[in-house]
Motif scaffolding. Structure first.
Motif, PDB file in Angstrom:
ATOM      1  N   LYS A   1      -2.260   7.571  -6.597  1.00 31.34           N
ATOM      2  CA  LYS A   1      -3.925   7.514  -6.415  1.00 31.34           C
ATOM      3  C   LYS A   1      -3.946   5.883  -6.477  1.00 31.34           C
ATOM      4  O   LYS A   1      -3.430   5.179  -7.497  1.00 31.34           O
ATOM      5  CB  LYS A   1      -4.514   8.075  -7.564  1.00 31.34           C
ATOM      6  N   GLY A   2      -4.892   5.411  -5.766  1.00 36.27           N
ATOM      7  CA  GLY A   2      -4.867   3.903  -5.552  1.00 36.27           C
ATOM      8  C   GLY A   2      -6.077   3.189  -6.430  1.00 36.27           C
ATOM      9  O   GLY A   2      -6.626   4.020  -7.154  1.00 36.27           O
ATOM     10  N   PRO A   3      -6.071   2.151  -6.688  1.00 38.41           N
ATOM     11  CA  PRO A   3      -7.138   1.436  -7.420  1.00 38.41           C
ATOM     12  C   PRO A   3      -8.641   1.695  -7.195  1.00 38.41           C
ATOM     13  O   PRO A   3      -9.508   1.565  -8.009  1.00 38.41           O
ATOM     14  CB  PRO A   3      -6.813   0.002  -7.299  1.00 38.41           C
TER      15      PRO A   3
ATOM     16  N   ILE B   1       7.302  -1.817  -8.056  1.00 39.25           N
ATOM     17  CA  ILE B   1       6.428  -2.111  -6.878  1.00 39.25           C
ATOM     18  C   ILE B   1       5.056  -1.316  -6.956  1.00 39.25           C
ATOM     19  O   ILE B   1       5.201  -0.236  -7.646  1.00 39.25           O
ATOM     20  CB  ILE B   1       7.170  -1.908  -5.724  1.00 39.25           C
ATOM     21  N   LEU B   2       4.086  -1.612  -6.266  1.00 44.09           N
ATOM     22  CA  LEU B   2       2.834  -0.953  -6.125  1.00 44.09           C
ATOM     23  C   LEU B   2       2.164  -0.647  -7.619  1.00 44.09           C
ATOM     24  O   LEU B   2       1.982   0.505  -8.002  1.00 44.09           O
ATOM     25  CB  LEU B   2       2.857   0.270  -5.315  1.00 44.09           C
ATOM     26  N   PRO B   3       2.149  -1.379  -8.670  1.00 41.53           N
ATOM     27  CA  PRO B   3       1.754  -1.229 -10.033  1.00 41.53           C
ATOM     28  C   PRO B   3       0.405  -0.551 -10.162  1.00 41.53           C
ATOM     29  O   PRO B   3       0.014   0.031 -10.967  1.00 41.53           O
ATOM     30  CB  PRO B   3       1.918  -2.461 -10.573  1.00 41.53           C
ATOM     31  N   ASP B   4      -0.300  -1.108  -8.972  1.00 43.03           N
ATOM     32  CA  ASP B   4      -1.790  -0.448  -8.994  1.00 43.03           C
ATOM     33  C   ASP B   4      -1.967   0.931  -8.322  1.00 43.03           C
ATOM     34  O   ASP B   4      -2.933   1.582  -8.552  1.00 43.03           O
ATOM     35  CB  ASP B   4      -2.511  -1.466  -8.019  1.00 43.03           C
TER      36      ASP B   4
ATOM     37  N   HIS C   1       0.970  -1.155  -0.144  1.00 44.10           N
ATOM     38  CA  HIS C   1       0.057  -0.012   0.098  1.00 44.10           C
ATOM     39  C   HIS C   1       0.767   1.247  -0.173  1.00 44.10           C
ATOM     40  O   HIS C   1       1.956   1.104   0.695  1.00 44.10           O
ATOM     41  CB  HIS C   1      -0.885  -0.037   1.234  1.00 44.10           C
ATOM     42  N   ALA C   2       0.660   2.267  -0.754  1.00 42.73           N
ATOM     43  CA  ALA C   2       1.107   3.504  -0.914  1.00 42.73           C
ATOM     44  C   ALA C   2       1.380   4.129   0.355  1.00 42.73           C
ATOM     45  O   ALA C   2       2.606   4.731   0.833  1.00 42.73           O
ATOM     46  CB  ALA C   2       0.890   4.562  -1.588  1.00 42.73           C
TER      47      ALA C   2
END
Length: 295
Positions: A204-206, A257-260, A182-183
């Motif tokens: 910005k997350g999914p 990392i964190l591609p979403d 998670h960011a």
């Protein structure tokens, strides 16, 4: 109605650029006395001093600094008008001063220039490579390429293309420190910062959630290339564009990392001074760069 003293404004622009009456006089082929009298005449008309004068240095006053920018624009537009009148429909000629970020310039711009120079033998290019943000007007550049979200300004800007940014780390770092999911967890990691971009990292997350993280780690630098050895040594996480990462992603030297979680979008912009009056040589390079860099 009294007309402005355009000669004095032009001479003032030269003195402001050279920071010397003697150097300005030599550059424009006038005597130092003529140059000094023109500046004094302009100061009298304006009712304020434009320079602090000492025996060792010449510096613009608080009032002189913004006026120097206006004077530089007046002089540039006058020179452009003269050039357009002289050359008319002839092939573009002369020098274009182009400012480009260091690595992007070496990787993406310099390889294009032979085609332009071969097609335009009357034009020569002064290529300035630096990751520092240049003052286009004050430093006399015709064109600048800039990778950033642009603040409002008087400069004319044209968006050319998006720049893909990756959040990456070496496998050895992730094995030792763990892979964030998670960011918001990035604040617990060692982050390698790029100092030419102010403010925190934003994602910005999914699910639409937005997270900001301050880059705090063992190294911050004003060059993305300078971060690469520390990144590859497994000492932190970096947020870098693909043209700096090169083939390190494909080779597995670093992994994404964190591609979403999408970082704040950024783009390549072409900037020019505020005036719409530009020499043909500048218009030719603008058209070429716009076409060749649009993808």
């Amino acid at each position: 109605m009294r007309l402005p003293d355009l000669e004095a404004w032009a001479i003032f622009a030269e003195v402001a650029e050279h920071r010397s009456f003697s150097a300005a006089a030599e550059a424009i082929g006038l005597s130092k006395a003529t140059v000094s009298k023109a500046v004094s005449r302009l100061e009298a008309q304006l009712g304020q001093s434009l320079f602090h004068r000492t025996s060792r240095r010449l510096a613009l006053t608080e009032a002189g600094r913004p006026l120097a920018d206006h004077a530089a624009r007046l002089l540039a537009e006058a020179r452009t008008a003269e050039e357009m009148a002289r050359h008319g429909a002839s092939a573009p000629m002369g020098r274009v001063r182009l400012a480009v970020p260091m690595t992007f310039g070496v990787v993406n711009v310099a390889p294009l220039l032979p085609d332009f120079l071969a097609a335009n033998p009357g034009i020569d290019i002064e290529l300035h490579l630096s990751d520092a943000r240049v003052d286009i007007v004050a430093e006399g550049f015709d064109i600048a390429l800039r990778i950033a979200d642009l603040p409002d300004s008087s400069l004319r800007a044209r968006r050319l293309c998006s720049i893909q940014v990756h959040l990456v780390a070496a496998p050895s770092y992730l094995q030792r420190a763990g892979r964030p999911t998670h960011a918001g967890q990035l604040g617990e990691h060692r982050l390698l910062g790029y100092t030419n971009v102010a403010g925190p990292w934003r994602f910005k997350g999914p699910d639409g959630a937005e997270v900001s993280v301050r880059a705090d780690g063992p190294l911050a630098a004003n060059s993305g290339d300078a971060l690469m050895p520390t990144l590859l040594a497994g000492l932190g996480i970096a947020r870098l564009p693909g043209f700096i990462l090169g083939d390190t992603l494909e080779s597995g030297a670093v992994v994404e990392i964190l591609p979403d979680w999408r970082p704040s979008p950024t783009a390549l912009h072409l900037l020019t001074p505020p005036s719409t009056l530009r020499p043909a040589r500048v218009e030719a390079l603008i058209a070429f760069l716009t076409e060749r860099l649009k993808d």
